[in-house]
Enzyme design. Structure first.
Site, PDB file in Angstrom:
ATOM      1  N   SER A 209      12.563 -36.819 -29.672  1.00  0.00           N
ATOM      2  CA  SER A 209      11.694 -35.685 -29.442  1.00  0.00           C
ATOM      3  C   SER A 209      12.500 -34.401 -29.321  1.00  0.00           C
ATOM      4  O   SER A 209      13.250 -34.055 -30.232  1.00  0.00           O
ATOM      5  CB  SER A 209      10.826 -35.960 -28.204  1.00  0.00           C
ATOM      6  OG  SER A 209       9.674 -35.177 -28.223  1.00  0.00           O
ATOM      7  N   ASP A 314       2.694 -40.860 -35.325  1.00  0.00           N
ATOM      8  CA  ASP A 314       3.040 -39.941 -34.239  1.00  0.00           C
ATOM      9  C   ASP A 314       2.133 -38.714 -34.330  1.00  0.00           C
ATOM     10  O   ASP A 314       2.248 -37.909 -35.261  1.00  0.00           O
ATOM     11  CB  ASP A 314       4.510 -39.538 -34.354  1.00  0.00           C
ATOM     12  CG  ASP A 314       5.020 -38.821 -33.115  1.00  0.00           C
ATOM     13  OD1 ASP A 314       4.194 -38.305 -32.340  1.00  0.00           O
ATOM     14  OD2 ASP A 314       6.254 -38.765 -32.934  1.00  0.00           O
ATOM     15  N   HIS A 345       4.606 -41.883 -30.820  1.00  0.00           N
ATOM     16  CA  HIS A 345       5.802 -41.179 -30.349  1.00  0.00           C
ATOM     17  C   HIS A 345       6.621 -42.136 -29.473  1.00  0.00           C
ATOM     18  O   HIS A 345       6.627 -42.027 -28.244  1.00  0.00           O
ATOM     19  CB  HIS A 345       5.348 -39.949 -29.558  1.00  0.00           C
ATOM     20  CG  HIS A 345       6.391 -38.901 -29.378  1.00  0.00           C
ATOM     21  ND1 HIS A 345       6.991 -38.251 -30.432  1.00  0.00           N
ATOM     22  CD2 HIS A 345       6.942 -38.366 -28.247  1.00  0.00           C
ATOM     23  CE1 HIS A 345       7.845 -37.355 -29.971  1.00  0.00           C
ATOM     24  NE2 HIS A 345       7.845 -37.412 -28.651  1.00  0.00           N
TER      25      HIS A 345
END
Length: 659
Positions: A209, A314, A345
């Site tokens: 991320s 995601d 995610h």
């Protein structure tokens, strides 16, 4: 010149004994086996770094590196906190080690990994718990791990600027320090100068991320010494995290900076926060703020190899970010590898752990230790084709992929059309925007005419149809009002079991058992909760999507009010994917307005009309147009009796947390 000096003759048996003795010593003596040439790194045997060094005795220290910036405006250069865990034995022997680095804004506010681990410290301020398994596993194998608090977070000075120059520079400065080009100190203020004499300067950055996003950003500076990056579900252009072709995806970046900033940064960074607000208006216009946070444009500077990992479902860091980064890297000939999962995610440590750890080790061994283990010659792409079932491809997108034009046709029933390779025909379809509905509602009613969408479907497929890459949908459309948002969604119509990416674990469920990767200390365990696939059986599966603000049809630089009834042509980019629509299923394209919960609605409620003859879909089909074969008309689609319940749209609050 040949020397004429006489050399005494040594019995061959003595030579053999000496060689065998030396070989035996190399095989059994910890820490003395052959090292990768020129690296001075960990012990390597059988093509793998070995856990020959003591984790308990590792050196744990903190250094503050000068970034060369003064983001908080206090008249002093900002220093970022760098926590280091490195093996003691190489340092004592004068050998230098490579670095695995994770630069993050989350080490104190939010934590890392499935268990939200945070950094902990002893009384002297040295790290005790380093989140995740990297230190436990790799330090015994001759690597140093370096955990950087991004500017404005945890123990670092400066301000968070959400992927901008400060974020990137706060990590790049550490790479520079590791290579002798920046200054480090023993304290946040004052202190003694500290040099990284223990490393050979070879750095690999990793992270999920925001962490992986910074790895992308640092690589795009071309900084010397960064040998590889492993970005996991990471951003390549921050505009494309907050907007999709003018359509707003979530609230502004000032929320995110406020979320991760330390208390001291909150007090000192009001001016920087205002710059973020002013630079990122919610109009969807591309501003200089976004140019400064676009790493794709600088892909030509990337020197590092890239091992990208992405969840194809995601809905936080959407796969457009992966797809455009991958395409840019491919154009530059960057050495690269990719894993594409069916998760949302999620870190691969939590959906394919037993394969991920050794693969990551071999990747770092090759690019940081110089081990010729062949990983760079193995298939480029690993793809989760079905739940926990993986296939490989020598390249990605798949070989034989062809950009294939498909046309939209009418059926005589309003809201229901055809999708195929036939020539374009005249006709139009209309829908009225309904922000209370979203893609799951649309897909669940794919065969029913409803006013908020129009659906174009193929016939029942006679053979498997593979889409590999990112497609586009070009629509010529008119709006009844001065604003309109568009959504384009690809759906696999037919029964299958998938990861429940809309569930709380985004495709995984956390178990009560643990598995261990690496060595332990009293304050840092290498044992992490196991996970399993969280699955559901569905009769439709949305597998790619794209959105746009029709007012940005001319340019992303500046949106304009629409003239009601006037046609505009806009190409919507579909998220990169790799999906097989099986024989017996159908492929559907849904065109609608606001995808509720994923994009924000326009300021009017338009009725949008699509001119079918002037619209086209381009999909990356493996095998090209010849791969799209359907059974004769009237064939019954496979297993469309039970409908998947429409899940509630995801909340913006959850999506705004990058971690």
């Amino acid at each position: 010149m040949i020397s004429k000096t006489r050399v005494p003759r040594i019995p061959w048996i003595s030579v053999l004994v000496a060689v065998l003795a030396a070989l035996a010593a190399a095989l059994v003596a910890p820490g003395t086996a052959a090292h990768a040439a020129g690296t001075g790194g960990g012990t390597v045997r059988h093509g793998l770094s070995q856990p020959d060094y003591s984790y308990a005795d590792a050196i744990r220290e903190a250094v503050w590196v000068d970034t060369g910036l003064d983001g908080d405006g206090d008249g002093r250069g900002d220093r970022v906190a760098v926590d280091i865990v490195r093996p003691a034995e190489p340092a004592k022997a004068g050998r230098k080690v490579p670095v695995i680095m994770d630069a993050s804004p989350y080490y104190s506010c939010c934590g890392r990994g499935n268990e939200s681990q945070v950094k902990t410290y002893d009384a002297a301020g040295n790290i005790v718990q380093a989140p995740l398994f990297y230190d436990n596993y790799f330090v015994p194998r001759g690597y140093a791990t370096v955990l950087v608090d991004l500017a404005g977070t945890d123990r670092s000075d400066g301000c968070v600027d959400v992927g901008g120059p400060s974020d990137v520079q706060s990590a790049k400065a550490v790479v520079d320090w590791l290579n002798g080009r920046a200054k480090g100190y023993s304290a946040r203020t004052g202190g003694n100068g500290v040099k990284a004499t223990w490393t050979n300067g070879a750095v690999g950055m990793i992270g999920k991320s925001w962490d992986g996003t910074i790895a992308n950003g640092v690589a795009a500076t071309g900084v010397a010494g960064l040998k590889t990056i492993v970005p996991i579900s990471s951003i390549s252009s921050w505009y494309d995290y907050y907007f999709h072709q003018g359509a707003p995806l979530q609230d502004g970046p000032e929320w995110l900076s406020d979320y991760v900033e330390s208390d001291s940064a909150h007090a000192a960074c009001a001016a920087e926060q205002q710059k973020i607000i002013d630079g990122s208006p919610r109009t969807g216009d591309w501003t200089p703020f976004w140019t400064a946070r676009d790493y794709v444009k600088d892909a030509g500077k990337v020197r590092a190899s890239v091992f990208a990992v992405q969840g194809m479902q995601d809905l936080n860091v959407r796969t457009k970010n992966f797809g455009q980064w991958w395409q840019a890297l491919s154009a530059q000939g960057v050495e690269r590898k990719v894993w594409l999962s069916q998760t949302g995610h999620v870190d691969p440590f939590d959906y394919r752990r037993s394969a991920w750890v050794p693969t990551l080790q071999r990747w770092f061994d090759h690019y940081l230790l110089g081990v010729d283990n062949g990983i760079q010659r193995e298939p480029m792409a690993d793809i989760e084709r079905a739940v926990d079932h993986w296939t490989t491809d020598p390249a990605w997108p798949a070989p034989a992929t062809r950009d294939t034009a498909l046309t939209l046709g009418a059926t005589g029933t309003d809201g229901l059309g055809t999708l195929g390779a036939r020539p374009a025909a005249a006709g139009a379809e209309s829908f009225t925007d309904d922000p209370d509905l979203w893609e799951e509602d649309w897909a669940a009613a794919a065969d029913t005419a409803t006013p908020e969408k129009t659906v174009f479907t193929t016939g029942v497929l006679a053979k498997d149809l593979r889409i590999s890459g990112g497609g586009t949908v070009t629509v010529t459309a008119s709006s009844s009002t001065t604003s309109a948002h568009l959504s384009a969604v690809l759906v696999d119509l037919g029964p299958e079991t998938i990861r429940d990416y809309l569930g709380g674990g985004e495709g995984i469920t956390t178990l009560d058992t643990r598995s261990c990767y690496g060595a332990a200390t009293a304050g840092d365990s290498p044992c992490f909760l196991d996970t399993a696939a969280d699955t559901e059986t569905v009769d439709h599966n949305v597998f790619s999507r794209g959105w746009a603000d029709l007012g940005h049809y001319r340019s992303l630089a500046h949106g304009v009010p629409l003239t009601p009834g006037k046609p505009c042509t806009m190409t919507i980019q579909l998220a990169a994917t790799d999906h097989v629509v099986p024989a017996g299923h159908r492929l559907a394209l849904i065109v609608a307005g606001t995808d509720g919960g994923l994009i924000l609605p326009p300021d009017t409620t338009p009725r949008v009309t699509v001119d079918l003859a002037r619209s086209v879909v381009r999909l990356p089909l493996v095998g090209g147009a010849a791969s799209l074969r359907t059974t004769p008309a009237g064939s019954t689609p496979r297993g469309l009796s039970a409908r998947r319940p429409a899940a509630p749209a995801p909340s913006f609050a959850g999506a705004a947390d990058l971690g």
